[in-house]
Design a protein around this motif. Structure first.
Motif, PDB file in Angstrom:
ATOM      1  N   ASN A  44       0.800  -1.231   0.000  1.00  0.00           N
ATOM      2  CA  ASN A  44       0.000   0.000   0.000  1.00  0.00           C
ATOM      3  C   ASN A  44       0.831   1.280   0.000  1.00  0.00           C
ATOM      4  OD1 ASN A  44      -2.581  -1.101  -0.211  1.00  0.00           O
ATOM      5  ND2 ASN A  44      -2.655  -1.523   1.980  1.00  0.00           N
ATOM      6  N   GLN A  45       2.082   1.203  -0.399  1.00  0.00           N
ATOM      7  CA  GLN A  45       2.956   2.371  -0.544  1.00  0.00           C
ATOM      8  C   GLN A  45       3.569   2.334  -1.945  1.00  0.00           C
ATOM      9  OE1 GLN A  45       3.521   4.764   1.844  1.00  0.00           O
ATOM     10  NE2 GLN A  45       2.002   3.723   3.110  1.00  0.00           N
ATOM     11  N   TRP A  46       3.646   3.489  -2.575  1.00  0.00           N
ATOM     12  CA  TRP A  46       4.260   3.556  -3.905  1.00  0.00           C
ATOM     13  C   TRP A  46       5.764   3.671  -3.761  1.00  0.00           C
ATOM     14  CZ3 TRP A  46       1.633   2.114  -7.902  1.00  0.00           C
ATOM     15  CH2 TRP A  46       0.244   2.259  -7.921  1.00  0.00           C
ATOM     16  N   ASN A  79      -1.447  -8.145  -2.751  1.00  0.00           N
ATOM     17  CA  ASN A  79      -2.592  -8.187  -1.831  1.00  0.00           C
ATOM     18  C   ASN A  79      -2.845  -6.816  -1.191  1.00  0.00           C
ATOM     19  OD1 ASN A  79      -0.293  -8.157  -0.333  1.00  0.00           O
ATOM     20  ND2 ASN A  79      -0.865  -9.809   1.055  1.00  0.00           N
ATOM     21  N   ASP A  80      -2.701  -5.773  -1.965  1.00  0.00           N
ATOM     22  CA  ASP A  80      -2.878  -4.412  -1.462  1.00  0.00           C
ATOM     23  C   ASP A  80      -4.360  -4.071  -1.365  1.00  0.00           C
ATOM     24  OD1 ASP A  80       0.012  -3.494  -1.538  1.00  0.00           O
ATOM     25  OD2 ASP A  80      -0.272  -4.150  -3.602  1.00  0.00           O
ATOM     26  N   THR A  81      -4.672  -3.098  -0.519  1.00  0.00           N
ATOM     27  CA  THR A  81      -6.057  -2.635  -0.387  1.00  0.00           C
ATOM     28  C   THR A  81      -6.257  -1.264  -1.036  1.00  0.00           C
ATOM     29  OG1 THR A  81      -5.551  -1.700   1.792  1.00  0.00           O
ATOM     30  CG2 THR A  81      -6.437  -3.945   1.732  1.00  0.00           C
ATOM     31  N   LEU A  82      -5.180  -0.610  -1.387  1.00  0.00           N
ATOM     32  CA  LEU A  82      -5.267   0.701  -2.033  1.00  0.00           C
ATOM     33  C   LEU A  82      -5.902   0.587  -3.419  1.00  0.00           C
ATOM     34  CD1 LEU A  82      -4.432   3.672  -1.577  1.00  0.00           C
ATOM     35  CD2 LEU A  82      -2.271   3.148  -2.685  1.00  0.00           C
ATOM     36  N   LEU A  83      -5.570  -0.487  -4.137  1.00  0.00           N
ATOM     37  CA  LEU A  83      -6.120  -0.790  -5.452  1.00  0.00           C
ATOM     38  C   LEU A  83      -6.563  -2.261  -5.442  1.00  0.00           C
ATOM     39  CD1 LEU A  83      -3.460   1.012  -7.675  1.00  0.00           C
ATOM     40  CD2 LEU A  83      -5.836   1.680  -7.394  1.00  0.00           C
ATOM     41  N   PRO A  84      -7.353  -2.697  -6.404  1.00  0.00           N
ATOM     42  CA  PRO A  84      -7.815  -4.088  -6.398  1.00  0.00           C
ATOM     43  C   PRO A  84      -6.662  -5.086  -6.291  1.00  0.00           C
ATOM     44  CG  PRO A  84      -8.980  -2.843  -8.072  1.00  0.00           C
ATOM     45  CD  PRO A  84      -7.928  -1.933  -7.519  1.00  0.00           C
ATOM     46  N   GLY A  85      -6.863  -6.120  -5.475  1.00  0.00           N
ATOM     47  CA  GLY A  85      -5.840  -7.131  -5.227  1.00  0.00           C
ATOM     48  C   GLY A  85      -5.672  -8.083  -6.402  1.00  0.00           C
TER      49      GLY A  85
END
Length: 189
Positions: A44-46, A79-85
């Motif tokens: 979840n971090q760029w 498996n990020d939540t910021l964008l679709p997994g």
């Protein structure tokens, strides 16, 4: 920003993208000289991609059609939540003046850049781009390649310079040494 989600990748994998640009559509192609920055989503971090993660960039900062090659960093997650997994996410950013990049027509995965090899062909064949759909198979290559498609016309080809063009280019180069000095130079530059 441009977001690209790629499935079926894991850390260390290599992917090549064809970026098809509407060349000449940039409103200010010489505007902002800041290069396009590429990022990947990691927990979840760029995270900015370094030169090792972007070994090939043939789009001239999204001004022309070309191929981009990425190596998925070890830190990349799916498996990020910021964008679709389920995807490895790439992001292209231009901090200022997005009018300095062209409009994109398509981004295609698993691209290969094909280079013409002259085998005594007609020199005038490069006067017209190779239309889309002409390349349909691999002559020799790995058996894992199931299909080949050419979704767009070729790009980057240029006819061989004839004697008159060479003489004109050489004399102009000697006359002003690449510097625009007179209005005539500006008109022809």
């Amino acid at each position: 920003e441009l977001l690209v989600g790629l499935s079926g990748l894991s850390a260390g994998d290599e992917v090549t993208l064809l970026v098809q640009a509407s060349e000449g559509s940039a409103e200010e192609p010489t505007g902002d000289p800041t290069p396009v920055a590429w990022w990947t989503l990691c927990s979840n971090q760029w995270k900015a991609l370094d030169a090792d993660s972007l070994p090939l960039e043939r789009t001239n900062g999204l001004l022309t059609s070309g191929v981009l090659q990425f190596v998925v960093p070890v830190e990349a997650t799916t498996n990020d939540t910021l964008l679709p997994g389920g995807y490895v996410w790439l992001r292209a950013t231009k901090p200022r003046d997005v009018s300095a990049v062209c409009r994109l027509l398509a981004v295609e995965a698993n691209a290969v850049e094909v280079v013409f090899r002259d085998q005594g062909n007609d020199p005038a064949h490069l006067s017209v781009a190779l239309e889309s759909g002409k390349i349909t198979k691999v002559n020799t290559g790995p058996s894992a390649i199931k299909s080949v498609s050419q979704p767009f016309a070729s790009f980057g080809g240029r006819m061989q310079e004839d004697g008159l063009q060479l003489a004109r280019r050489a004399s102009e180069r000697l006359r002003h040494r690449g510097r625009a000095v007179t209005p005539w130079d500006y008109e022809r530059r």
